[in-house]
Design a protein around this motif. Structure first.
Motif, PDB file in Angstrom:
ATOM      1  N   GLU A 300       0.735  -1.245  -0.022  1.00  0.00           N
ATOM      2  CA  GLU A 300      -0.033   0.033  -0.176  1.00  0.00           C
ATOM      3  C   GLU A 300       0.880   1.200   0.011  1.00  0.00           C
ATOM      4  O   GLU A 300       0.563   2.112  -0.741  1.00  0.00           O
ATOM      5  CB  GLU A 300      -0.962  -0.050   1.308  1.00  0.00           C
ATOM      6  CG  GLU A 300      -1.868   1.301   1.301  1.00  0.00           C
ATOM      7  CD  GLU A 300      -2.834   1.009   2.486  1.00  0.00           C
ATOM      8  OE1 GLU A 300      -3.897   1.428   2.019  1.00  0.00           O
ATOM      9  OE2 GLU A 300      -2.272   0.820   3.640  1.00  0.00           O
ATOM     10  N   VAL A 315      -7.935  -1.112  -3.954  1.00  0.00           N
ATOM     11  CA  VAL A 315      -9.031  -1.809  -3.353  1.00  0.00           C
ATOM     12  C   VAL A 315      -8.553  -3.197  -3.141  1.00  0.00           C
ATOM     13  O   VAL A 315      -9.226  -3.739  -2.195  1.00  0.00           O
ATOM     14  CB  VAL A 315      -9.998  -1.474  -4.569  1.00  0.00           C
ATOM     15  CG1 VAL A 315     -11.241  -2.427  -4.189  1.00  0.00           C
ATOM     16  CG2 VAL A 315     -10.523  -0.071  -4.480  1.00  0.00           C
ATOM     17  N   GLU A 318      -7.077  -3.657   0.230  1.00  0.00           N
ATOM     18  CA  GLU A 318      -8.330  -3.625   1.158  1.00  0.00           C
ATOM     19  C   GLU A 318      -8.861  -4.855   1.356  1.00  0.00           C
ATOM     20  O   GLU A 318      -9.382  -5.371   2.393  1.00  0.00           O
ATOM     21  CB  GLU A 318      -9.176  -2.212   0.958  1.00  0.00           C
ATOM     22  CG  GLU A 318      -8.527  -1.135   1.039  1.00  0.00           C
ATOM     23  CD  GLU A 318      -8.031  -0.763   2.425  1.00  0.00           C
ATOM     24  OE1 GLU A 318      -8.693  -0.664   3.521  1.00  0.00           O
ATOM     25  OE2 GLU A 318      -6.762  -0.894   2.500  1.00  0.00           O
ATOM     26  N   LYS A 337     -14.020  -2.779   7.424  1.00  0.00           N
ATOM     27  CA  LYS A 337     -12.922  -2.476   6.339  1.00  0.00           C
ATOM     28  C   LYS A 337     -13.834  -2.960   4.778  1.00  0.00           C
ATOM     29  O   LYS A 337     -13.640  -2.087   3.953  1.00  0.00           O
ATOM     30  CB  LYS A 337     -12.063  -3.561   6.326  1.00  0.00           C
ATOM     31  CG  LYS A 337     -10.903  -3.772   5.179  1.00  0.00           C
ATOM     32  CD  LYS A 337     -10.241  -2.242   5.168  1.00  0.00           C
ATOM     33  CE  LYS A 337      -9.307  -2.049   6.205  1.00  0.00           C
ATOM     34  NZ  LYS A 337      -8.557  -0.852   6.388  1.00  0.00           N
ATOM     35  N   GLN A 340     -16.095   0.283   4.462  1.00  0.00           N
ATOM     36  CA  GLN A 340     -15.586   1.301   3.801  1.00  0.00           C
ATOM     37  C   GLN A 340     -15.125   1.344   2.472  1.00  0.00           C
ATOM     38  O   GLN A 340     -15.323   2.323   1.866  1.00  0.00           O
ATOM     39  CB  GLN A 340     -14.363   1.503   4.819  1.00  0.00           C
ATOM     40  CG  GLN A 340     -14.794   2.282   6.251  1.00  0.00           C
ATOM     41  CD  GLN A 340     -13.593   2.176   7.074  1.00  0.00           C
ATOM     42  OE1 GLN A 340     -12.078   1.921   6.695  1.00  0.00           O
ATOM     43  NE2 GLN A 340     -13.375   2.784   8.228  1.00  0.00           N
ATOM     44  N   THR A 341     -14.696   0.205   2.032  1.00  0.00           N
ATOM     45  CA  THR A 341     -13.954   0.148   0.691  1.00  0.00           C
ATOM     46  C   THR A 341     -15.384   0.182  -0.317  1.00  0.00           C
ATOM     47  O   THR A 341     -15.195   0.679  -1.374  1.00  0.00           O
ATOM     48  CB  THR A 341     -13.465  -1.325   0.548  1.00  0.00           C
ATOM     49  OG1 THR A 341     -12.444  -1.314   1.544  1.00  0.00           O
ATOM     50  CG2 THR A 341     -12.777  -1.316  -0.938  1.00  0.00           C
ATOM     51  N   SER A 344     -16.648   3.659  -0.818  1.00  0.00           N
ATOM     52  CA  SER A 344     -15.768   4.406  -1.799  1.00  0.00           C
ATOM     53  C   SER A 344     -15.931   4.112  -3.090  1.00  0.00           C
ATOM     54  O   SER A 344     -15.343   4.865  -4.183  1.00  0.00           O
ATOM     55  CB  SER A 344     -14.269   4.258  -1.565  1.00  0.00           C
ATOM     56  OG  SER A 344     -13.842   2.915  -1.591  1.00  0.00           O
TER      57      SER A 344
END
Length: 646
Positions: A300, A315, A318, A337, A340-341, A344
């Motif tokens: 990352e 992505v 994640e 997790k 949130q991903t 987005s």
């Protein structure tokens, strides 16, 4: 150009030579060879020497080497994955080589340019320059350049989804690069690795994973043997992914670890991908979550450090983290997790293509499972319904992509068929042109005259003209395999042809002149093979055959503000076209050469140019009393550089 093709065996000697010479041209030669080596082995040193090359070039009046700096710079930026910078540099190289380079220089620069255009997805210009390089290869046969062209063609096939054609194209390139017809230099070894990377990519499927792995291993072995470290990490990544897919985890782990140990030779994205893939391997082999998380964190950080962080790869990181949390039984953390991903990502965004939609499908299914296991059934149901909708959308995008692939493949097939058709027609016209070049009257009279010299015991004259006649026949056969010859060869051919006509058909009563007017580099400038001979023959057969003597003038001259064409004029003092037509009407046995040779030439000119209009102008000449004094034919001839490598 300079012999940069011969890879230096002792770079230290070249470095020593460079330090001891101050002459600009000597420095350019040495720098060219050094940079040709360092571009693929030590990019940092190559960049240092590039400035020296630029300084040396600016200190010499020889403009013929100007493209070298930009070509090396473009290839260097390509090696370090700076595609946009590579494009700008190579565009300058193309401009420069078009002005100053010889035919081999142009082929090499065009093929380098094609590779960069393919990397950037600019396929139309890539195909245009590939076809231009192919055309030049017709006049400059080279197994080395043919192998490189086949490599580029293979990747063009891949990008047009013509996979069935790509494989034999790569195999033919491999045959040439392994056949021993030329000594491989470092750049050839680089193309060898590209060929096998292409083969490995095409063979990466469940039924041929072993063949794919073998192809990638050959590319890796050549990179390690020759020090081609810039591209090595990507070959190792491709092999590792194949091994991971077939469950060979230990071998895959060793490959990914090797990339990390070498710091991916400076490629940040390759290093990040190695960390992610190593984490996946460890997940499959049951390594602790803490170890895998550290690898994902490293990946990352590398992705985020890029100028344009790759959203899709971030992505994927994640999702991998959420999978680890789920496997460890930490449902709240996994749900947090994933949510949130998921939030987005916008499934309705214009750039939500197939890959992004695939990630949305994967996350929504994982969320539905997590919510169900946590007892939140309403949310699980809602996510399952969304999953079904997104999956349908994914399949729609998948179908659309297949249709795009079919359309691209169809368009590429159409273009290829058109190119093959034009090549076939050009070849047929060249063959027909050969048949029409030497008419039976010329051959019969020439051989009959030679026989007459023999029977009258004039052996020296017979021998001289027999040798000249044989050479003319040999050249006419040799030239039919070449689309272009130098203007110097064309002039020499016409002079010999007219000389034989003068002495063997007209008994010395035919006079002629062939001249070049203005600044024409006849040893560099190329014209279509024997393009003017039919008009010269036409002047003899129609204008002068019935006269006791005559004169033919052939002139080649430049055209102001037109670098793509020259003007050629054939003038005779014969009987004129009106009288010829009268004689043809009254004598059916009189040959109609104009309907064959000159018509074929017109067709050749149409194929060779995008501007077939006003290519040939025929004028009747008259004196002040209106009497015919001959004919003048003016031909606008397309030209091209055909100078072999200097």
């Amino acid at each position: 150009m300079f012999n940069a093709q011969s890879a230096p065996r002792d770079i230290k000697l070249l470095e020593k030579k460079l330090a001891g010479t101050s002459k600009p041209m000597d420095r350019i030669r040495t720098l060219d060879r050094l940079i040709s080596h360092y571009v693929y082995t030590q990019p940092t040193r190559a960049r240092e020497l590039l400035q020296d090359l630029k300084d040396a070039y600016e200190a010499t009046p020889d403009q013929s080497v100007g493209f070298l700096y930009y070509q090396h710079l473009g290839n260097l930026e390509n090696q370090v994955y700076a595609d946009r910078l590579a494009l700008v540099a190579m565009q300058e190289a193309v401009k420069s080589v078009d002005r100053e380079g010889d035919i081999a220089d142009k082929i090499e620069v065009y093929l380098d340019y094609v590779g960069i255009l393919i990397n950037l997805g600019q396929l139309e210009p890539a195909r245009d320059y590939f076809e231009l390089a192919e055309r030049f290869l017709g006049s400059f046969p080279s197994d080395r350049l043919r192998a490189r062209a086949l490599c580029r063609h293979g990747y063009l096939y891949i990008h047009s989804f013509s996979y069935a054609k790509a494989i034999p194209t790569f195999l033919e390139a491999d045959r040439l690069l392994s056949g021993g017809s030329f000594e491989l230099v470092l750049k050839d070894h680089y193309f060898y690795t590209l060929v096998h990377y292409g083969l490995g990519t095409l063979l990466t499927r469940p039924d041929s994973e072993d063949k794919a792995a073998s192809a990638f291993k050959r590319a890796i072995a050549r990179c390690e043997e020759k020090g081609l470290y810039a591209r090595l990490p990507w070959h190792q990544l491709a092999l590792g992914e194949v091994l991971l897919g077939k469950g060979a985890h230990e071998e895959a782990i060793a490959g990914f670890q090797s990339i990390i140990n070498s710091n991916a030779n400076g490629s940040r994205r390759a290093l990040a991908s190695a960390y992610v893939n190593l984490g996946l391997c460890y997940y499959e082999t049951g390594e602790p979550s803490e170890v895998i998380t550290q690898l994902l964190d490293q990946a990352e950080q590398l992705f985020l450090a890029e100028e344009e962080p790759p959203r899709q790869q971030l992505v994927a990181v994640e999702i991998a983290r959420a999978q680890l949390q789920y496997a460890d039984g930490d449902l709240p953390a996994a749900i947090n997790k994933l949510q949130q991903t998921f939030d987005s990502l916008d499934p309705h965004a214009e750039d939500a293509g197939l890959s992004v939609m695939g990630q949305i499908v994967e996350i929504s299914q994982m969320l539905a499972t997590c919510y169900a296991e946590s007892g939140d059934y309403p949310r699980a149901y809602d996510l399952q319904m969304r999953y079904n909708v997104y999956l349908d959308r994914y399949h729609e995008l998948q179908d659309a992509k297949r249709q795009e692939e079919f359309a691209a493949q169809f368009e590429a097939e159409i273009r290829e068929k058109e190119r093959e058709s034009l090549q076939l027609r050009a070849s047929q016209l060249q063959l027909r042109a050969l048949r029409a070049q030497m008419n039976p009257h010329f051959l019969y009279n020439a051989l009959n005259s030679i026989q007459s010299f023999i029977t009258t015991n004039d052996a020296s004259t017979a021998s001289r003209y027999l040798a000249k006649f044989a050479m003319l026949m040999r050249r006419s056969l040799e030239y039919t395999n070449r689309e272009y010859i130098t203007l110097e060869d064309e002039v020499s051919f016409l002079k010999d042809y007219l000389d034989i006509n003068c002495h063997l058909r007209f008994g010395g009563q035919l006079s002629y002149e062939v001249e070049l007017v203005g600044d024409l580099e006849e040893d560099v400038l190329g014209v279509p093979t024997m393009i003017l001979q039919p008009y010269v023959e036409n002047a003899i057969e129609h204008g002068l055959r019935t006269r006791p003597k005559g004169h033919i003038s052939v002139r080649f001259e430049a055209i102001d503000d037109d670098d793509d064409n020259i003007k050629a004029t054939v003038t005779d003092d014969g009987i004129g076209r009106t009288r010829v037509r009268e004689m043809q009407r009254s004598d059916n046995t009189r040959p109609y050469h104009q309907s064959r040779g000159t018509d074929i030439t017109r067709s050749r000119l149409e194929l060779l140019t995008n501007d077939p209009e006003n290519r040939v102008l025929i004028e009747d000449l008259h004196d002040e009393n209106g009497e015919a004094t001959g004919t003048r034919v003016t031909v606008r001839i397309p030209v091209s550089d055909v100078l072999p490598r200097r």
